[in-house]
Scaffold this motif. Structure first.
Motif, mmCIF file in Angstrom:
data_model
loop_
_atom_site.group_PDB
_atom_site.id
_atom_site.type_symbol
_atom_site.label_atom_id
_atom_site.label_comp_id
_atom_site.label_asym_id
_atom_site.label_seq_id
_atom_site.Cartn_x
_atom_site.Cartn_y
_atom_site.Cartn_z
ATOM 1 N N ASP A 335 0.777 -1.292 0.069
ATOM 2 C CA ASP A 335 0.041 -0.065 -0.167
ATOM 3 C C ASP A 335 0.804 1.421 -0.012
ATOM 4 O O ASP A 335 0.171 2.281 0.162
ATOM 5 N N LEU A 336 2.339 1.236 -0.068
ATOM 6 C CA LEU A 336 3.041 2.230 -0.333
ATOM 7 C C LEU A 336 3.512 2.336 -1.906
ATOM 8 O O LEU A 336 3.440 1.260 -2.459
ATOM 9 N N THR A 337 3.921 3.686 -2.210
ATOM 10 C CA THR A 337 4.449 3.683 -3.651
ATOM 11 C C THR A 337 5.885 3.124 -3.567
ATOM 12 O O THR A 337 6.511 2.728 -2.745
ATOM 13 N N VAL A 338 6.117 2.853 -4.997
ATOM 14 C CA VAL A 338 7.674 2.584 -5.281
ATOM 15 C C VAL A 338 8.809 3.402 -4.271
ATOM 16 O O VAL A 338 9.515 2.538 -3.538
ATOM 17 N N ALA A 339 8.471 4.656 -4.729
ATOM 18 C CA ALA A 339 9.627 5.574 -3.868
ATOM 19 C C ALA A 339 9.518 5.600 -2.540
ATOM 20 O O ALA A 339 10.512 5.641 -1.735
ATOM 21 N N GLU A 340 8.135 5.353 -1.843
ATOM 22 C CA GLU A 340 7.982 5.266 -0.502
ATOM 23 C C GLU A 340 8.708 4.027 0.158
ATOM 24 O O GLU A 340 9.080 4.023 1.281
ATOM 25 N N ASN A 341 8.565 2.778 -0.535
ATOM 26 C CA ASN A 341 9.098 1.657 -0.069
ATOM 27 C C ASN A 341 10.575 1.993 -0.171
ATOM 28 O O ASN A 341 11.341 1.296 1.006
ATOM 29 N N ILE A 342 11.234 2.480 -0.961
ATOM 30 C CA ILE A 342 12.552 2.528 -1.041
ATOM 31 C C ILE A 342 13.044 3.669 0.163
ATOM 32 O O ILE A 342 14.023 3.208 0.754
ATOM 33 N N ARG A 343 12.380 4.636 0.200
ATOM 34 C CA ARG A 343 12.589 5.368 1.311
ATOM 35 C C ARG A 343 12.515 4.860 2.619
ATOM 36 O O ARG A 343 13.509 5.033 3.703
ATOM 37 N N LEU A 344 11.381 3.948 2.851
ATOM 38 C CA LEU A 344 11.487 3.399 4.180
ATOM 39 C C LEU A 344 12.430 2.457 4.467
ATOM 40 O O LEU A 344 13.003 2.640 5.512
ATOM 41 N N PHE A 345 12.747 1.592 3.560
ATOM 42 C CA PHE A 345 13.970 0.679 4.074
ATOM 43 C C PHE A 345 15.277 1.250 4.051
ATOM 44 O O PHE A 345 16.184 0.942 5.008
ATOM 45 N N ALA A 346 15.479 2.302 3.175
ATOM 46 C CA ALA A 346 16.858 3.192 3.288
ATOM 47 C C ALA A 346 16.975 3.826 4.824
ATOM 48 O O ALA A 346 18.104 3.597 5.344
ATOM 49 N N GLY A 347 15.932 4.403 5.288
ATOM 50 C CA GLY A 347 15.730 4.763 6.523
ATOM 51 C C GLY A 347 15.931 4.039 7.602
ATOM 52 O O GLY A 347 16.859 4.162 8.787
ATOM 53 N N ILE A 348 15.485 2.665 7.429
ATOM 54 C CA ILE A 348 15.627 1.541 8.468
ATOM 55 C C ILE A 348 17.187 1.320 8.436
ATOM 56 O O ILE A 348 17.606 0.851 9.667
ATOM 57 N N TYR A 349 17.762 1.393 7.408
ATOM 58 C CA TYR A 349 19.192 0.758 7.220
ATOM 59 C C TYR A 349 20.251 2.098 7.619
ATOM 60 O O TYR A 349 21.253 1.886 7.668
ATOM 61 N N ASP A 357 18.111 10.350 -1.479
ATOM 62 C CA ASP A 357 17.608 10.745 -2.801
ATOM 63 C C ASP A 357 18.363 10.681 -4.074
ATOM 64 O O ASP A 357 17.855 10.451 -5.035
ATOM 65 N N ARG A 358 19.709 10.631 -3.669
ATOM 66 C CA ARG A 358 20.637 10.454 -5.069
ATOM 67 C C ARG A 358 20.478 8.977 -5.651
ATOM 68 O O ARG A 358 20.260 8.653 -6.705
ATOM 69 N N LYS A 359 20.480 8.088 -4.556
ATOM 70 C CA LYS A 359 20.451 6.718 -4.926
ATOM 71 C C LYS A 359 19.260 6.196 -5.552
ATOM 72 O O LYS A 359 19.024 5.419 -6.223
ATOM 73 N N THR A 360 18.140 6.748 -4.998
ATOM 74 C CA THR A 360 16.734 6.338 -5.419
ATOM 75 C C THR A 360 16.482 6.846 -6.909
ATOM 76 O O THR A 360 16.257 6.029 -7.664
ATOM 77 N N ASP A 361 17.229 8.059 -7.243
ATOM 78 C CA ASP A 361 17.151 8.403 -8.707
ATOM 79 C C ASP A 361 17.991 7.345 -9.619
ATOM 80 O O ASP A 361 17.566 6.944 -10.698
ATOM 81 N N GLU A 362 19.034 7.020 -9.203
ATOM 82 C CA GLU A 362 19.793 6.162 -9.762
ATOM 83 C C GLU A 362 19.169 4.652 -10.058
ATOM 84 O O GLU A 362 19.234 4.283 -11.054
#
Length: 490
Positions: A335-349, A357-362
């Motif tokens: 129920d989260l978007t692609v970008a929200e999933n990436i940000r969530l797990f990146a924050g957990i790590y 932001d940089r690595k998400t765009d890449e």
């Protein structure tokens, strides 16, 4: 005589056409395969035939009874084993069986002759909760529950996903015995060896039947889907041209005991940086318990281990920050978007916002997901979800990524694409520690360990193991070793 007739059946969910003018017949006593990728419409079709779902248009009959007008008659005659076994995990083996017998207006005693050959194999565990059973035993219990009322037609929706190769073979041997009782069987499966055990198969894709014929005819006609070309076997990354890679996993005499039962019984091994290491074993062999200790989810009873330089006994929180993990169900929030999933797990790590932001765009550019940045994960095709989940698990460039049956239930073409991502990660020096029940995937690993009865029974490259045990492929090697197990896979 036909046991099943489907005529121009269609079903939609909003704008999604799950089934589009589907038509086919199944003969009485036939073993019929329904194959196709995830989201093809197989489960919707099963539910219509079992009277759990109404078609929008078209008609279907089972044993001559209409699925809309004669639901009660059909429900007395069919057995249904959906994915994930449909068992109540908090009930015991016997309680599950009695519950399903009651649903069908019968008793275990009345239906015992129908299930004796299968249920007798697990009856000694009748007081054990279903949730504590191995995959193979759950499979036998679920099949017993589906057969207790002596159905004439049996529907099986990917019943062997997540089950080891030996248990899968045993399951299909049981189906062969049921055919001898003139029970009609409709089964879906992602495993090609199981497809070949059907008499005919229908290939369902995007809600439409693309072909019906013998397994060999369909597998040859749609070879691009079911038998894609192999991928070049990569070599483990090295520190330099002249140095040996460092060990990122070191295990010495590791033991995990539950009372007197040793789930993991004195195992020792090392895994090098950039290596693709296959960790195989039948259900109940101890591999999941071992993986839980390596990822900091469980403490060993004795022995020692280090993962990316950290002690698994005392530094498990540090281990969690420096590894990636992907389970069979991909670990994404639908129920989260692609970008929200990436940000969530990146924050957990623990990654910084600018770096995220940089690595998400890449990442979005590399996956060609840029236009889908704000798309809900639930609406993505299966192969896209799989690529995203793997990419998220290594987003923070961990030393090791643990993959726990990441391709379970996935079609061959999508699995091949996933292994290309694995090779790319290993080429960057990320160690890949993977469990799988697909023996063609075992061939892709640099080295393999095979656990039997809590111990590592064999270790080496696929070629070394095939030569050592004089077997033609990894499926035969695995079967040969797994059948030497002496303890129950419970």
């Amino acid at each position: 005589m036909n046991a099943i007739e489907v005529n121009n059946v269609s079903k939609s969910y909003g704008a999604v056409k799950a089934l589009d003018q589907v038509s086919f017949t199944v003969g009485q006593g036939e073993v019929f395969g329904l194959i196709g990728p995830d989201g093809a419409g197989k489960t919707s079709l099963y539910r219509i035939l079992c009277t759990l779902l109404l078609p929008e248009s078209g008609t279907a009959t089972v044993d001559g009874f209409d699925t809309v007008r004669q639901m009660t008659d059909i429900r007395r005659r069919v057995g249904y084993m959906p994915g994930k076994f449909s068992l109540y995990e908090d009930l015991t083996v016997e309680e599950n069986l009695r519950f399903f017998a009651t649903l069908f207006g019968t008793t275990v005693e009345e239906g015992y002759d129908s299930i004796k050959a299968i249920y007798s194999q697990i009856e000694r565990f009748k007081n054990r909760r279903a949730g504590a059973l191995s995959g193979g035993m759950k499979q036998k219990l679920a099949l017993s529950c589906a057969l207790v009322h002596s159905p004439s037609v049996l529907f099986l929706d990917e019943p062997t996903t997540g089950v080891d190769p030996v248990s899968r073979k045993e399951f299909w041997d049981m189906l062969g015995d049921l055919k001898g009782r003139d029970i009609t069987i409709v089964a879906s499966t992602p495993y090609l060896d199981e497809v070949r055990r059907c008499e005919r198969v229908a290939f369902l894709d995007k809600g439409q039947i693309r072909g019906i014929g013998t397994p060999d005819e369909i597998l040859a006609r749609f070879a691009d889907v079911f038998n894609p070309p192999g991928i070049e076997h990569g070599k483990a990354a090295t520190e330099s041209q002249h140095s040996e890679p460092e060990n990122v996993i070191e295990v010495e005499h590791l033991v995990k005991a539950f009372g007197s039962f040793h789930a993991v019984d004195d195992i020792s091994f090392t895994v090098k940086r950039g290596e693709i290491f296959g960790f195989l074993g039948a259900n109940g062999a101890g591999k999941t318990t071992a993986m839980h200790m390596l990822t900091g989810l469980n403490q060993p009873t004795s022995g020692a281990g280090r993962v990316v330089g950290y002690d698994i006994r005392t530094e498990h929180e540090q281990i969690k920050k420096h590894i990636g993990y992907m389970s069979q169900r991909f670990s994404l929030y639908e129920d989260l978007t692609v970008a929200e999933n990436i940000r969530l797990f990146a924050g957990i790590y623990g990654m910084e916002d600018k770096e995220i932001d940089r690595k998400t765009d890449e990442l979005l550019d590399r996956l060609k997901f840029t236009d889908h940045k704000n798309t809900l994960v639930a609406s993505l095709p299966l192969g896209w979800k799989q690529k995203l989940a793997f990419s998220v698990s290594i987003f923070h460039e961990p030393g090791v990524v643990f993959l726990d049956e990441p391709t379970g239930g996935v079609d061959p073409a999508t699995r091949r694409q996933f292994w290309e991502l694995i090779y790319e990660a290993a080429g960057r020096g990320i160690t890949v520690f993977v469990t799988t029940h697909y023996m063609d995937e075992a061939e892709y690993c640099d080295r393999i360990s095979i656990m039997v009865d809590g111990k590592i029974k064999a270790m080496g490259s696929p070629d070394e193991l095939k030569q050592k045990y004089n077997q033609p492929d990894m499926d035969h090697v695995f079967t040969y070793l797994a059948r030497q197990a002496t303890r129950s896979s419970d």
